[in-house]
Design a protein around this motif. Structure first.
Motif, PDB file in Angstrom:
ATOM      1  N   ASP B  61       0.882  -1.162   0.000  1.00  0.00           N
ATOM      2  CA  ASP B  61       0.000   0.000   0.000  1.00  0.00           C
ATOM      3  C   ASP B  61       0.919   1.210   0.000  1.00  0.00           C
ATOM      4  N   VAL B  62       1.099   1.868  -1.150  1.00  0.00           N
ATOM      5  CA  VAL B  62       2.080   2.950  -1.203  1.00  0.00           C
ATOM      6  C   VAL B  62       1.445   4.233  -1.703  1.00  0.00           C
ATOM      7  N   ALA B  63       2.101   5.324  -1.370  1.00  0.00           N
ATOM      8  CA  ALA B  63       1.654   6.619  -1.859  1.00  0.00           C
ATOM      9  C   ALA B  63       2.875   7.508  -2.053  1.00  0.00           C
ATOM     10  N   VAL B  64       2.791   8.394  -3.034  1.00  0.00           N
ATOM     11  CA  VAL B  64       3.794   9.446  -3.186  1.00  0.00           C
ATOM     12  C   VAL B  64       3.055  10.739  -2.905  1.00  0.00           C
ATOM     13  N   VAL B  65       3.426  11.377  -1.803  1.00  0.00           N
ATOM     14  CA  VAL B  65       2.617  12.494  -1.324  1.00  0.00           C
ATOM     15  C   VAL B  65       3.486  13.713  -1.074  1.00  0.00           C
ATOM     16  N   ARG B  66       2.816  14.830  -1.031  1.00  0.00           N
ATOM     17  CA  ARG B  66       3.507  16.058  -0.674  1.00  0.00           C
ATOM     18  C   ARG B  66       3.333  16.285   0.815  1.00  0.00           C
ATOM     19  N   PRO B  67       4.359  16.803   1.486  1.00  0.00           N
ATOM     20  CA  PRO B  67       4.261  16.960   2.934  1.00  0.00           C
ATOM     21  C   PRO B  67       3.254  18.022   3.329  1.00  0.00           C
ATOM     22  N   ARG B  68       2.755  17.894   4.552  1.00  0.00           N
ATOM     23  CA  ARG B  68       1.983  18.991   5.127  1.00  0.00           C
ATOM     24  C   ARG B  68       2.985  20.072   5.528  1.00  0.00           C
ATOM     25  N   GLY B  69       2.557  21.269   5.663  1.00  0.00           N
ATOM     26  CA  GLY B  69       3.433  22.298   6.217  1.00  0.00           C
ATOM     27  C   GLY B  69       4.310  22.958   5.187  1.00  0.00           C
ATOM     28  N   LEU B  70       5.392  23.520   5.688  1.00  0.00           N
ATOM     29  CA  LEU B  70       6.209  24.428   4.898  1.00  0.00           C
ATOM     30  C   LEU B  70       6.727  23.810   3.601  1.00  0.00           C
ATOM     31  N   ARG B  71       7.169  22.549   3.688  1.00  0.00           N
ATOM     32  CA  ARG B  71       7.829  21.979   2.518  1.00  0.00           C
ATOM     33  C   ARG B  71       6.845  21.599   1.421  1.00  0.00           C
ATOM     34  N   ARG B  72       5.580  21.844   1.635  1.00  0.00           N
ATOM     35  CA  ARG B  72       4.621  21.658   0.554  1.00  0.00           C
ATOM     36  C   ARG B  72       4.793  22.753  -0.498  1.00  0.00           C
ATOM     37  N   TRP B  73       5.250  23.928  -0.027  1.00  0.00           N
ATOM     38  CA  TRP B  73       5.324  25.079  -0.926  1.00  0.00           C
ATOM     39  C   TRP B  73       6.737  25.577  -1.162  1.00  0.00           C
ATOM     40  N   TRP B  74       7.565  25.549  -0.125  1.00  0.00           N
ATOM     41  CA  TRP B  74       8.892  26.143  -0.213  1.00  0.00           C
ATOM     42  C   TRP B  74       9.899  25.053  -0.503  1.00  0.00           C
ATOM     43  N   HIS B  75      10.644  25.164  -1.621  1.00  0.00           N
ATOM     44  CA  HIS B  75      11.463  24.054  -2.113  1.00  0.00           C
ATOM     45  C   HIS B  75      10.658  22.753  -1.966  1.00  0.00           C
ATOM     46  N   PRO B  76       9.563  22.653  -2.729  1.00  0.00           N
ATOM     47  CA  PRO B  76       8.615  21.566  -2.467  1.00  0.00           C
ATOM     48  C   PRO B  76       9.244  20.188  -2.553  1.00  0.00           C
ATOM     49  N   GLN B  77       8.731  19.308  -1.712  1.00  0.00           N
ATOM     50  CA  GLN B  77       9.258  17.956  -1.637  1.00  0.00           C
ATOM     51  C   GLN B  77       8.145  16.943  -1.899  1.00  0.00           C
ATOM     52  N   VAL B  78       8.591  15.696  -2.083  1.00  0.00           N
ATOM     53  CA  VAL B  78       7.642  14.580  -2.094  1.00  0.00           C
ATOM     54  C   VAL B  78       8.154  13.513  -1.134  1.00  0.00           C
ATOM     55  N   MET B  79       7.227  12.700  -0.643  1.00  0.00           N
ATOM     56  CA  MET B  79       7.580  11.631   0.285  1.00  0.00           C
ATOM     57  C   MET B  79       6.970  10.326  -0.188  1.00  0.00           C
ATOM     58  N   PHE B  80       7.620   9.232   0.177  1.00  0.00           N
ATOM     59  CA  PHE B  80       7.115   7.903  -0.167  1.00  0.00           C
ATOM     60  C   PHE B  80       6.510   7.286   1.077  1.00  0.00           C
ATOM     61  N   SER B  81       5.269   6.888   0.939  1.00  0.00           N
ATOM     62  CA  SER B  81       4.585   6.306   2.093  1.00  0.00           C
ATOM     63  C   SER B  81       4.357   4.829   1.839  1.00  0.00           C
ATOM     64  N   PHE B  82       4.654   4.003   2.835  1.00  0.00           N
ATOM     65  CA  PHE B  82       4.426   2.562   2.741  1.00  0.00           C
ATOM     66  C   PHE B  82       3.588   2.138   3.931  1.00  0.00           C
ATOM     67  N   ASP B  83       2.448   1.485   3.691  1.00  0.00           N
ATOM     68  CA  ASP B  83       1.564   1.083   4.782  1.00  0.00           C
ATOM     69  C   ASP B  83       1.362   2.238   5.755  1.00  0.00           C
ATOM     70  N   ASP B  84       1.206   3.400   5.206  1.00  0.00           N
ATOM     71  CA  ASP B  84       0.941   4.615   5.978  1.00  0.00           C
ATOM     72  C   ASP B  84       2.075   5.075   6.890  1.00  0.00           C
ATOM     73  N   SER B  85       3.288   4.590   6.677  1.00  0.00           N
ATOM     74  CA  SER B  85       4.405   5.211   7.393  1.00  0.00           C
ATOM     75  C   SER B  85       5.419   5.691   6.365  1.00  0.00           C
ATOM     76  N   LEU B  86       6.395   6.466   6.818  1.00  0.00           N
ATOM     77  CA  LEU B  86       7.339   7.120   5.902  1.00  0.00           C
ATOM     78  C   LEU B  86       8.732   6.564   6.113  1.00  0.00           C
ATOM     79  N   PRO B  87       9.125   5.560   5.318  1.00  0.00           N
ATOM     80  CA  PRO B  87      10.431   4.951   5.579  1.00  0.00           C
ATOM     81  C   PRO B  87      11.630   5.770   5.107  1.00  0.00           C
ATOM     82  N   PHE B  88      11.394   6.772   4.220  1.00  0.00           N
ATOM     83  CA  PHE B  88      12.541   7.477   3.655  1.00  0.00           C
ATOM     84  C   PHE B  88      12.479   8.971   3.892  1.00  0.00           C
ATOM     85  N   ALA B  89      13.656   9.614   3.753  1.00  0.00           N
ATOM     86  CA  ALA B  89      13.697  11.067   3.781  1.00  0.00           C
ATOM     87  C   ALA B  89      13.016  11.607   2.525  1.00  0.00           C
ATOM     88  N   PRO B  90      12.473  12.812   2.601  1.00  0.00           N
ATOM     89  CA  PRO B  90      11.804  13.383   1.422  1.00  0.00           C
ATOM     90  C   PRO B  90      12.801  13.698   0.300  1.00  0.00           C
TER      91      PRO B  90
END
Lengths: 382, 306
Positions: B61-90
């Protein structure tokens, strides 16, 4: 813990039912027969996150029921079993190394938690995964033990001066050590609760009452009542509850196995009072009975009722534990879990440190996190 | 039903809602993402892949999502979600699709212990698999990519998945990733390759993916027996040479490149030893893809003189 934000508009329809399948099937394994694929989907996610997937798989295997699980989820159960077996082998090898090291210094190896369950052949070792090995040594011999470990290839972690002080002066353990060649992790405890905590179960009592794990007197575990009390105090002092359900399940298995031994329960009540762990025992007995219907004699429940906090606090704490000691996957979370976990996090620190120290500690940790150099392993491994 | 059968609205509905249950070889991944490059990547690279029933069982169960908060807009990032947890750095937001690919590899290698999995490229011809185990930088991905357009079926560019009970190789056909100069090399060698956008400044440099050939996806249930183990090495301007490799060294090389060898214990060792026994084992040096392809064609035909 880090929870992923959801893409799109928000929660999907899958996550509206707060069903802790993982806990349910641990408590009622007969529910495993005839689960739909959609339920298996939810169960595997919840159980994997709660670290109980291998335990569920092990239970099915011992009842020769794995082959009746549908093929796709069965692969995950079999993979979990393989992982658990490999870790068991690794722990046994590591225990061998540690026993030789400590016995050569005239000390027995006294194991705690998972490694103890495994070496003592207990039910609580069933399907258990091991992140590290925990041992208990007399405080007076700690420097000597640490030196011997380092000579044998163990390295300390948490190199910042602040972290070293946190562990050595305030906590009940050395900073976690890891073996450079074997890659295993070791926690060396001199007590089961921090020096700064309000409760002070005496380590000498625990060490004196320790018993041989199996045949070898050099490899020991805590006496049954002490093992149970350690599990209970660890549960209610833990600030990080990602293994809460697993730890509660361990406690359930310990109590079921020891509870059938004559004299265990009366000895348990007496020992709880000797070690001063009445409040943790009250909370833990309440939680484990509610979640797993663990058989607890009436006399013990009556005795435990004297260990309770004032009723409003008892009700509040029960609600917090209900949320915290559960699979934390979104499909299993009750409403209010984030707040409950935060409250339990603060409480765990509160009971581990006096208020002044706590405020300073949390402020320092907060500052370090902002400044970007606060991950526990960051200084340890390359 | 295939991904190409879904309308844009249907695909986005799944990606933003209950997830797209995507089959890749033996595993089904439920995918969610609001990141546009991820949806575009799925359209291009996974058009032929099967979409499973929504109420079924998904392995991941995976997702590629944008973070909540500042990094959604400023130098925007993405995160990889696995089974609803975040195993990696953005990662930076333009690396959404590579992040999905790396994440899906991680899901497989960290959880699919019912298989013995090696870090290797695998292609197949005439019913036999060619396994190319090698660490990054050896040129295995470029070689694999080249062979895929010269008569070899792609099984995977990253994962040699061995079925322990049979010794057969399980295909996991997914987009092939190439880095830096290899991208240009392959565009010249195989203009028909369908590349996605080049993503710059990743940890690996410039990264691009091309879609797996349709035949590779359609035949993903077709598990070949292993035929050859070849250790590739790209050396600039080197002649194309294939040297026999002693079996013991080949075995050690496979062990070193295995993700989960330690979990399979003795039976894992025996399975790899049996594989090496039945395979032709070689070391291979090359600088020109066309010569490499020609040599491997002769290897497959059995017309290569030893």
């Amino acid at each position: 813990m880090n929870r992923a934000p959801h893409p799109g508009s928000g929660q999907s329809s899958r996550q509206t039912v707060h069903l802790d399948l993982a806990a349910d099937v641990l408590a009622h394994p007969e529910q495993l027969a005839g689960l739909s694929l959609a339920h298996w989907d939810r169960l595997v996610r919840q159980a994997r996150q709660a670290d109980v997937l291998a335990r569920i798989a092990s239970r099915l295997e011992s009842e020769a029921a794995l082959s009746s699980v549908p093929k796709a989820p069965r692969a995950h159960l079999e993979a979990a079993l393989l992982l658990a077996q490999a870790q068991r082998d690794e722990v046994q090898r590591e225990v061998g190394h540690l026993a030789r090291l400590l016995n050569a210094m005239g000390l027995p190896l006294v194991l705690l938690k998972g490694a103890a369950y495994l070496m003592a052949g207990l039910q609580a070792a069933q399907g258990r995964l091991f992140a590290d090995i925990d041992i208990l040594v007399p405080r007076a011999r700690l420097p000597e033990v640490e030196s011997a470990l380092m000579l044998a290839g163990w390295a300390t972690s948490h190199h910042s001066a602040y972290d070293q002080r946190y562990y050595r002066e305030w906590m009940h353990e050395l900073p976690p050590m890891w073996h450079a060649k074997r890659g295993t992790t070791l926690d060396v405890h001199h007590a089961i609760l921090p020096l700064t905590a309000r409760l002070h179960p005496r380590s000498e009592l625990l060490l004196d009452a320790s018993v041989a794990a199996q045949g070898d007197p050099g490899v020991r575990v805590l006496a049954p009542a002490d093992m149970v009390l350690h599990s209970m105090s660890h549960l209610v002092h833990n600030d990080e509850l990602s293994h809460g359900l697993r730890d509660l399940s361990d406690l359930d298995l310990l109590l079921r196995q020891f509870g059938s031994r004559p004299g265990f329960w009366s000895g348990f009540v007496a020992r709880t009072e000797t070690l001063g762990l009445q409040r943790p025992a009250f909370y833990a007995l309440d939680a484990v009975r509610e979640r797993f219907a663990t058989p607890i004699p009436e006399a013990v429940t009556t005795a435990a009722s004297h260990w309770a906090p004032p009723r409003p606090l008892a009700v509040l704490m029960a609600a917090l534990w209900r949320r915290g000691l559960r699979s934390h996957h979104p499909s299993a979370r009750l409403p209010g879990t984030s707040a409950a976990l935060f409250a339990l996090y603060v409480r765990a620190h509160w009971v581990k440190m006096p208020p002044g120290l706590l405020v300073r500690h949390l402020a320092t940790k907060g500052w370090k996190r902002w400044a970007g150099n606060d991950s526990p392993g960051s200084a340890a491994r390359g | 039903m295939k991904v190409s059968d879904l309308s844009d609205a249907a695909l986005n509905g799944l990606l933003l809602g209950d997830g797209l249950p995507l089959r890749t070889g033996p595993v089904v991944t439920r995918l969610r993402s609001a990141v546009p490059t991820v949806a575009a990547g799925l359209r291009l690279h996974y058009a032929e892949h099967t979409v499973e029933a929504e109420e079924g069982f998904c392995d991941f169960d995976v997702a590629v999502v944008r973070p909540r908060g500042l990094r959604r807009w400023w130098h925007p990032q993405v995160m990889f979600s696995f089974d609803d947890s975040l195993p990696f750095a953005p990662l930076p937001a333009d690396q959404g699709f590579p992040m999905l690919e790396w994440g899906m590899n991680w899901c497989f290698t960290h959880h699919c212990h019912q298989y013995l999995t090696l870090h290797a490229a695998v292609v197949e011809r005439a019913g036999h698999a060619l396994i190319l185990p090698a660490p990054p930088g050896s040129g295995k991905s470029t070689l694999c990519a080249g062979l895929v357009f010269r008569g070899w079926r792609l099984l995977s560019d990253e994962l040699a998945v061995i079925e322990p009970s049979t010794g057969l190789i399980v295909p996991v056909p997914r987009p092939v990733s190439l880095k830096n100069q290899s991208i240009g090399v392959l565009r010249t060698f195989a203009p028909e390759a369908r590349f996605g956008p080049v993503v710059k400044e990743t940890l690996k440099g410039e990264v691009a993916h091309f879609a797996p050939p349709i035949e590779a996806v359609q035949r993903s249930a077709d598990k070949p027996a292993p035929g050859w183990v070849v250790l590739p090495r790209y050396v600039a301007n080197a002649p194309t040479t294939l040297q026999p490799l002693p079996k013991a060294r080949a075995l050690m090389h496979l062990v070193e490149n295995a993700f989960n060898f330690n979990l399979h214990g003795r039976s894992g060792f025996e399975r790899l030893a049996a594989l090496v026994d039945r395979c032709g084992c070689f070391e291979f040096t090359y600088s020109r893809l066309d010569e490499a392809a020609a040599l491997f064609a002769r290897l497959a035909d059995g017309t290569l003189s030893s």
